[in-house]
Design an enzyme around this catalytic site. Structure first.
Site, short mmCIF file in Angstrom:
data_model
loop_
_atom_site.label_atom_id
_atom_site.label_comp_id
_atom_site.label_asym_id
_atom_site.label_seq_id
_atom_site.Cartn_x
_atom_site.Cartn_y
_atom_site.Cartn_z
N PHE A 187 50.91 28.67 72.16
CA PHE A 187 50.96 27.45 71.35
C PHE A 187 50.72 27.84 69.89
CE2 PHE A 187 48.87 23.68 69.53
CZ PHE A 187 49.75 22.68 69.91
N GLY A 189 48.94 27.16 67.35
CA GLY A 189 47.62 27.35 66.77
C GLY A 189 46.78 28.43 67.41
N LYS A 190 47.28 29.11 68.44
CA LYS A 190 46.49 30.16 69.10
C LYS A 190 46.37 31.39 68.20
CE LYS A 190 46.38 27.75 72.95
NZ LYS A 190 45.17 26.99 73.32
N ASN A 191 45.51 32.33 68.60
CA ASN A 191 45.36 33.56 67.83
C ASN A 191 46.70 34.27 67.67
OD1 ASN A 191 42.70 32.75 68.43
ND2 ASN A 191 41.95 34.85 68.24
#
Length: 369
Positions: A187, A189-191
């Site tokens: 997704f 916004g993940k790292n």
């Protein structure tokens, strides 16, 4: 007023714009859009992420929720089975169990962090229990030594939910490689995030890799051969190429997150809040920096008044959602749900923005003259 987002994806993508644009153009020129077994961009990313994770296999899929479901299906978990999951995490973990026809059995959180409490797992095991899904919540590795020991004793599968912990390690070993499979979300916004939905499964088990790949591509074993009932959950060429372009930066981004977290902890330690505690022998990659406060809502409003966005991850234990509707008590998860507050943290976060967050938190606890 300085506006501080919880996550600034625009800044990251501006810095990587040339690399991302080149990756997308290459896919468009090739026409390799759909993530079949022959897609060169998907194969390239799968190889790179398997190597990064120190796993033998990586199978791309459409998203992190599908990744859990595909892993459970590959392990032939279904109706009549029970799967142990944490009481507090994102809904996908338990949702995926329900989607394969099994029953999620919730276990409370550790008092010292936000991961599943291994001491409470054995009492939750029944003759129908088939697997445990530990979640490395917020980027904090769960206590995989204890969890794997319990699983081995009771002959249970372990599927690690790594959606928030790309690059984290426990006792020097990458998360996702302790159990039978590890599942990831990409997704945005993940790292490590795509420019849309994407996910994958990593495993050291050839059978699991083969079955998840086939299930994700309509059960296909050849161009017109289908030996399983599958579905369409393929990682597409454009998202795979973007993830390859970003993956090389992930170690640096995780290091930056850890530095920002260390700065927060150093400067906020005298405030009447609970700061994140990093597990022993764990490498926390701080997908989220989560504090706890008895007056969380007032504190959140105070930060909002200074232009600082915050988050609540997550406001209810899963068993208390109406879709699960459990009357059982989960005291630690419930207490955490009422106290947690996520502060801004992201790669390339300017020093002055960090300091604005810190000074605003201090001001919130300073009596007015």
């Amino acid at each position: 007023m300085t506006k501080v987002p919880l996550v600034d994806l625009h800044l990251q993508h501006e810095i990587l714009a040339d690399d991302i644009e080149a990756a997308i153009k290459e896919v468009i020129a090739s026409g390799a859009f759909i993530g079949t077994a022959a897609n060169p961009f998907v194969k390239k990313f799968e190889h790179e992420f398997a190597s990064f994770s120190q796993a033998e296999h990586c199978v791309g899929c459409a998203n992190g929720t599908d990744a859990i479901e595909l892993a459970l299906r590959a392990l032939e978990i279904g109706p009549g089975d029970e799967v142990i999951v944490p009481a507090r995490t994102w809904v996908s973990t338990a949702e995926s169990v329900v989607l394969v026809g099994a029953t999620p059995v919730f276990v409370d959180s550790c008092p010292t962090d936000h991961t599943i409490d291994p001491d409470l797992i054995p009492p939750a095991i029944t003759s129908r229990t088939k697997a445990i899904i530990p979640v490395h919540l917020y980027g904090q590795p769960a206590r995989m030594d204890a969890i794997c020991s319990i699983a081995k004793k009771h002959n249970l599968y372990v599927v690690e939910d790594c959606a928030q912990s790309h690059g984290a390690t426990f006792k020097g070993k990458p998360i996702g490689t302790f159990g039978d499979a590890g599942t990831f979300s990409f997704f945005p916004g993940k790292n490590l995030g795509a420019l849309g939905d994407a996910g994958c499964i990593i495993t050291n088990n050839q059978s699991i890799a083969t079955k998840t790949k086939r299930i994700s591509d309509h059960g296909r074993s050849g161009k017109a051969d289908h030996d399983l009932i599958g579905r369409n959950s393929r990682l597409d060429g454009i998202q795979a190429s973007i993830l390859s372009a970003k993956l090389k930066h992930l170690p640096e981004w995780n290091k930056t997150r850890q530095q920002i977290a260390a700065n927060y902890i150093s400067q906020l330690q005298d405030l009447p809040i609970d700061l994140p505690k990093i597990g022993e022998e764990a490498s926390h990659v701080f997908h989220l920096f989560v504090i706890e406060s008895d007056d969380r809502d007032t504190l959140r409003q105070s930060l909002s008044d200074k232009g600082i966005a915050t988050g609540i991850h997550y406001p209810k234990p899963l068993p208390h959602l109406s879709v699960f509707d459990s009357s059982n008590e989960y005291p630690v998860a419930s207490r955490q749900a009422n106290r947690v507050l996520s502060l801004p943290i992201y790669p390339y976060m300017p020093d002055q923005i960090q300091q604005h967050v810190i000074e605003s938190l201090k001001a919130a606890f300073t009596p007015s003259p």
